[in-house]
Design a protein around this motif. Structure first.
Motif, PDB file in Angstrom:
ATOM      1  N   PHE A  47     -11.491   5.573-114.009  1.00  0.00           N
ATOM      2  CA  PHE A  47     -11.127   4.538-113.050  1.00  0.00           C
ATOM      3  C   PHE A  47      -9.633   4.234-113.146  1.00  0.00           C
ATOM      4  O   PHE A  47      -9.074   4.196-114.248  1.00  0.00           O
ATOM      5  CB  PHE A  47     -11.910   3.251-113.325  1.00  0.00           C
ATOM      6  CG  PHE A  47     -13.393   3.368-113.106  1.00  0.00           C
ATOM      7  CD1 PHE A  47     -13.931   3.239-111.831  1.00  0.00           C
ATOM      8  CD2 PHE A  47     -14.242   3.609-114.178  1.00  0.00           C
ATOM      9  CE1 PHE A  47     -15.302   3.344-111.634  1.00  0.00           C
ATOM     10  CE2 PHE A  47     -15.606   3.721-113.990  1.00  0.00           C
ATOM     11  CZ  PHE A  47     -16.139   3.591-112.717  1.00  0.00           C
ATOM     12  N   PRO A  48      -8.986   3.985-112.008  1.00  0.00           N
ATOM     13  CA  PRO A  48      -7.582   3.553-112.064  1.00  0.00           C
ATOM     14  C   PRO A  48      -7.500   2.148-112.635  1.00  0.00           C
ATOM     15  O   PRO A  48      -8.388   1.317-112.424  1.00  0.00           O
ATOM     16  CB  PRO A  48      -7.154   3.588-110.592  1.00  0.00           C
ATOM     17  CG  PRO A  48      -8.420   3.391-109.821  1.00  0.00           C
ATOM     18  CD  PRO A  48      -9.505   4.060-110.634  1.00  0.00           C
ATOM     19  N   ALA A  49      -6.418   1.884-113.366  1.00  0.00           N
ATOM     20  CA  ALA A  49      -6.272   0.565-113.987  1.00  0.00           C
ATOM     21  C   ALA A  49      -4.809   0.329-114.328  1.00  0.00           C
ATOM     22  O   ALA A  49      -3.977   1.246-114.293  1.00  0.00           O
ATOM     23  CB  ALA A  49      -7.139   0.474-115.243  1.00  0.00           C
ATOM     24  N   MET A  50      -4.501  -0.917-114.631  1.00  0.00           N
ATOM     25  CA  MET A  50      -3.183  -1.245-115.180  1.00  0.00           C
ATOM     26  C   MET A  50      -3.402  -2.017-116.473  1.00  0.00           C
ATOM     27  O   MET A  50      -4.400  -2.724-116.631  1.00  0.00           O
ATOM     28  CB  MET A  50      -2.351  -2.046-114.181  1.00  0.00           C
ATOM     29  CG  MET A  50      -2.952  -3.347-113.693  1.00  0.00           C
ATOM     30  SD  MET A  50      -1.837  -4.149-112.508  1.00  0.00           S
ATOM     31  CE  MET A  50      -2.770  -5.637-112.103  1.00  0.00           C
ATOM     32  N   ALA A  51      -2.469  -1.854-117.398  1.00  0.00           N
ATOM     33  CA  ALA A  51      -2.624  -2.473-118.717  1.00  0.00           C
ATOM     34  C   ALA A  51      -1.372  -3.254-119.075  1.00  0.00           C
ATOM     35  O   ALA A  51      -0.252  -2.876-118.698  1.00  0.00           O
ATOM     36  CB  ALA A  51      -2.891  -1.404-119.773  1.00  0.00           C
ATOM     37  N   ASN A  52      -1.576  -4.343-119.801  1.00  0.00           N
ATOM     38  CA  ASN A  52      -0.467  -5.126-120.329  1.00  0.00           C
ATOM     39  C   ASN A  52      -0.537  -5.110-121.853  1.00  0.00           C
ATOM     40  O   ASN A  52      -1.562  -5.477-122.445  1.00  0.00           O
ATOM     41  CB  ASN A  52      -0.529  -6.572-119.829  1.00  0.00           C
ATOM     42  CG  ASN A  52       0.665  -7.392-120.307  1.00  0.00           C
ATOM     43  OD1 ASN A  52       1.747  -7.309-119.744  1.00  0.00           O
ATOM     44  ND2 ASN A  52       0.477  -8.171-121.370  1.00  0.00           N
ATOM     45  N   ASP A  98       2.321  -3.999-109.233  1.00  0.00           N
ATOM     46  CA  ASP A  98       1.879  -3.171-110.376  1.00  0.00           C
ATOM     47  C   ASP A  98       0.572  -2.458-110.047  1.00  0.00           C
ATOM     48  O   ASP A  98       0.389  -1.281-110.367  1.00  0.00           O
ATOM     49  CB  ASP A  98       1.683  -4.040-111.621  1.00  0.00           C
ATOM     50  CG  ASP A  98       2.973  -4.654-112.129  1.00  0.00           C
ATOM     51  OD1 ASP A  98       4.049  -4.122-111.813  1.00  0.00           O
ATOM     52  OD2 ASP A  98       2.898  -5.677-112.840  1.00  0.00           O
ATOM     53  N   ARG A  99      -0.331  -3.179-109.405  1.00  0.00           N
ATOM     54  CA  ARG A  99      -1.629  -2.584-109.060  1.00  0.00           C
ATOM     55  C   ARG A  99      -1.444  -1.444-108.051  1.00  0.00           C
ATOM     56  O   ARG A  99      -2.031  -0.375-108.206  1.00  0.00           O
ATOM     57  CB  ARG A  99      -2.546  -3.649-108.484  1.00  0.00           C
ATOM     58  CG  ARG A  99      -3.864  -3.088-107.960  1.00  0.00           C
ATOM     59  CD  ARG A  99      -4.733  -4.158-107.335  1.00  0.00           C
ATOM     60  NE  ARG A  99      -5.543  -4.841-108.338  1.00  0.00           N
ATOM     61  CZ  ARG A  99      -6.469  -5.758-108.044  1.00  0.00           C
ATOM     62  NH1 ARG A  99      -6.658  -6.110-106.796  1.00  0.00           N
ATOM     63  NH2 ARG A  99      -7.157  -6.340-109.007  1.00  0.00           N
ATOM     64  N   SER A 100      -0.609  -1.659-107.034  1.00  0.00           N
ATOM     65  CA  SER A 100      -0.367  -0.616-106.041  1.00  0.00           C
ATOM     66  C   SER A 100       0.264   0.609-106.674  1.00  0.00           C
ATOM     67  O   SER A 100      -0.125   1.756-106.368  1.00  0.00           O
ATOM     68  CB  SER A 100       0.545  -1.159-104.919  1.00  0.00           C
ATOM     69  OG  SER A 100      -0.079  -2.228-104.231  1.00  0.00           O
ATOM     70  N   ALA A 101       1.224   0.386-107.580  1.00  0.00           N
ATOM     71  CA  ALA A 101       1.884   1.488-108.253  1.00  0.00           C
ATOM     72  C   ALA A 101       0.894   2.253-109.136  1.00  0.00           C
ATOM     73  O   ALA A 101       0.893   3.493-109.169  1.00  0.00           O
ATOM     74  CB  ALA A 101       3.060   0.985-109.087  1.00  0.00           C
ATOM     75  N   SER A 102       0.037   1.528-109.848  1.00  0.00           N
ATOM     76  CA  SER A 102      -0.942   2.154-110.732  1.00  0.00           C
ATOM     77  C   SER A 102      -1.925   3.002-109.952  1.00  0.00           C
ATOM     78  O   SER A 102      -2.272   4.111-110.364  1.00  0.00           O
ATOM     79  CB  SER A 102      -1.696   1.082-111.534  1.00  0.00           C
ATOM     80  OG  SER A 102      -0.825   0.345-112.355  1.00  0.00           O
ATOM     81  N   LEU A 103      -2.378   2.477-108.807  1.00  0.00           N
ATOM     82  CA  LEU A 103      -3.325   3.228-107.971  1.00  0.00           C
ATOM     83  C   LEU A 103      -2.682   4.495-107.420  1.00  0.00           C
ATOM     84  O   LEU A 103      -3.302   5.569-107.408  1.00  0.00           O
ATOM     85  CB  LEU A 103      -3.817   2.333-106.836  1.00  0.00           C
ATOM     86  CG  LEU A 103      -4.920   2.914-105.948  1.00  0.00           C
ATOM     87  CD1 LEU A 103      -6.156   3.286-106.771  1.00  0.00           C
ATOM     88  CD2 LEU A 103      -5.301   1.922-104.857  1.00  0.00           C
ATOM     89  N   ALA A 104      -1.419   4.387-106.993  1.00  0.00           N
ATOM     90  CA  ALA A 104      -0.718   5.553-106.448  1.00  0.00           C
ATOM     91  C   ALA A 104      -0.529   6.618-107.529  1.00  0.00           C
ATOM     92  O   ALA A 104      -0.726   7.823-107.280  1.00  0.00           O
ATOM     93  CB  ALA A 104       0.642   5.135-105.889  1.00  0.00           C
ATOM     94  N   PHE A 126      -2.381   7.039-110.245  1.00  0.00           N
ATOM     95  CA  PHE A 126      -3.702   7.596-110.554  1.00  0.00           C
ATOM     96  C   PHE A 126      -4.100   8.633-109.505  1.00  0.00           C
ATOM     97  O   PHE A 126      -4.619   9.707-109.840  1.00  0.00           O
ATOM     98  CB  PHE A 126      -4.738   6.473-110.617  1.00  0.00           C
ATOM     99  CG  PHE A 126      -6.147   6.937-110.886  1.00  0.00           C
ATOM    100  CD1 PHE A 126      -6.591   7.128-112.185  1.00  0.00           C
ATOM    101  CD2 PHE A 126      -7.012   7.194-109.836  1.00  0.00           C
ATOM    102  CE1 PHE A 126      -7.883   7.559-112.440  1.00  0.00           C
ATOM    103  CE2 PHE A 126      -8.313   7.634-110.078  1.00  0.00           C
ATOM    104  CZ  PHE A 126      -8.749   7.805-111.387  1.00  0.00           C
ATOM    105  N   ASN A 127      -3.856   8.343-108.240  1.00  0.00           N
ATOM    106  CA  ASN A 127      -4.279   9.237-107.160  1.00  0.00           C
ATOM    107  C   ASN A 127      -3.447  10.521-107.091  1.00  0.00           C
ATOM    108  O   ASN A 127      -3.845  11.486-106.447  1.00  0.00           O
ATOM    109  CB  ASN A 127      -4.215   8.507-105.817  1.00  0.00           C
ATOM    110  CG  ASN A 127      -5.329   7.487-105.678  1.00  0.00           C
ATOM    111  OD1 ASN A 127      -6.379   7.627-106.296  1.00  0.00           O
ATOM    112  ND2 ASN A 127      -5.090   6.447-104.882  1.00  0.00           N
TER     113      ASN A 127
END
Length: 316
Positions: free
Chosen positions: A244-249, A306-312, A314-315
């Motif tokens: 799954f795509p995700a972002m982490a801190n 951050d979420r948009s960048a992470s999804l891009a 990942f894809n």
């Protein structure tokens, strides 16, 4: 230093003809390690011996207390178990030895005699280009060729594997992680760096912002992590194979005056309750540093980017 009882009968059959052995921590199993494993398994096929990887349940540096202040592991060594296994794509017998201060006193030749020859019926030994084992106080590593001649086993010495003109090593990977250079880490490992842990209760701040996070307690408390910041990551939830795509801190939450460093993951598009579930997190790209925002609204706007960048990422 003996084989676990439950594996002795299995091992006796496998080792009857003979074994070809390599010895090391294999922390992280990087590209250099894989080159040694290539040599081990290729030679095993040629000689028709069982390939055996001898490793340890604790890192010698930790047991001996050598400069362990900032030292971190690249893999969870505590989960290693003796027996036939798929070791990072290599079908080998993994022989895990309990390492303590008493076993640290064994010289190289004593270790080879007592463990590799007597227990494993070793017929060939594969050494890395800079491979050394045995007590430094009782150092007789340079006597291994003489022992090999007397005992009738071969020694195969591997060549160094380099990246950018410098030999690949676990130490080099730790430095790259600390500086956040994930491209270098990936080149040296031959894959993205990943960690695993269990989801525990957090403060719940992310949920109030519309970005619920899973707070991670690492399986290995001494696991190396990249430098603090926000990362694009991928996540696999226990029992599943889907990424799954995700972002982490990684770090504190300065906008909320929270100075305690945490490891939190927001899985994009998932509403599953992950509490107490086991996750594997793969680091993809370093996005930005952790910083204090002027307002919660400003933070939320940044989280959306951050979420948009992470999804891009990942894809891709």
């Amino acid at each position: 230093m003996t084989l676990p009882m439950e594996n002795q009968h299995e091992a006796a059959d496998l080792f009857a003809r003979g074994t070809i052995v390599t010895v090391g921590m294999f922390d992280g199993v990087h590209v250099g390690h894989r080159h040694i494993l290539d040599q081990l398994t290729a030679k095993a096929r040629e000689l028709e011996f069982q390939p055996v990887v001898v490793t340890f349940d604790q890192h010698p540096r930790i047991v001996l207390g050598k400069d362990v202040g900032d030292f971190r592991l690249l893999s969870d060594v505590k989960r290693r178990r003796s027996g036939l296994c798929n070791f990072f794509g290599y079908e080998v017998y993994l022989h895990v030895i309990h390492f303590d201060r008493q076993s640290a006193m064994h010289s190289a030749c004593q270790f080879v005699k007592d463990c590799l020859l007597d227990q494993l019926n070793m017929k060939a030994l594969v050494l890395g280009y800079d491979n050394m084992f045995g007590s430094k106080a009782n150092n007789d590593f340079d006597q291994l060729p003489r022992l090999a001649e007397e005992s009738g086993f071969q020694i195969v010495v591997d060549t160094p594997v380099e990246a950018g003109g410098v030999a690949i090593s676990s130490t080099r990977i730790r430095h790259a992680l600390k500086s956040g250079t994930l491209d270098e880490v990936k080149e040296l490992l031959g894959r993205n760096y990943a960690v695993a842990g269990t989801v525990v209760r957090g403060r719940g701040v992310g949920k109030t912002l519309g970005y619920p996070t899973a707070n991670i307690s690492l399986d290995e408390p001494m696991q190396a992590l990249p430098k603090e910041g926000v990362y694009a990551v991928s996540v696999v939830v226990e029992g599943g194979k889907e990424r799954f795509p995700a972002m982490a801190n990684l770090g504190p939450q300065p906008t909320f005056d929270e100075k305690t460093s945490t490891f939190e993951v927001n899985i994009i598009g998932s509403s599953e309750n992950l509490y107490e579930k086991h996750l594997t997190i793969e680091f993809l790209v370093y996005l930005r540093e952790t910083r204090k925002f002027a307002s919660v609204d400003e933070l939320v706007s940044q989280l959306e980017r951050d979420r948009s960048a992470s999804l891009a990422i990942f894809n891709q």
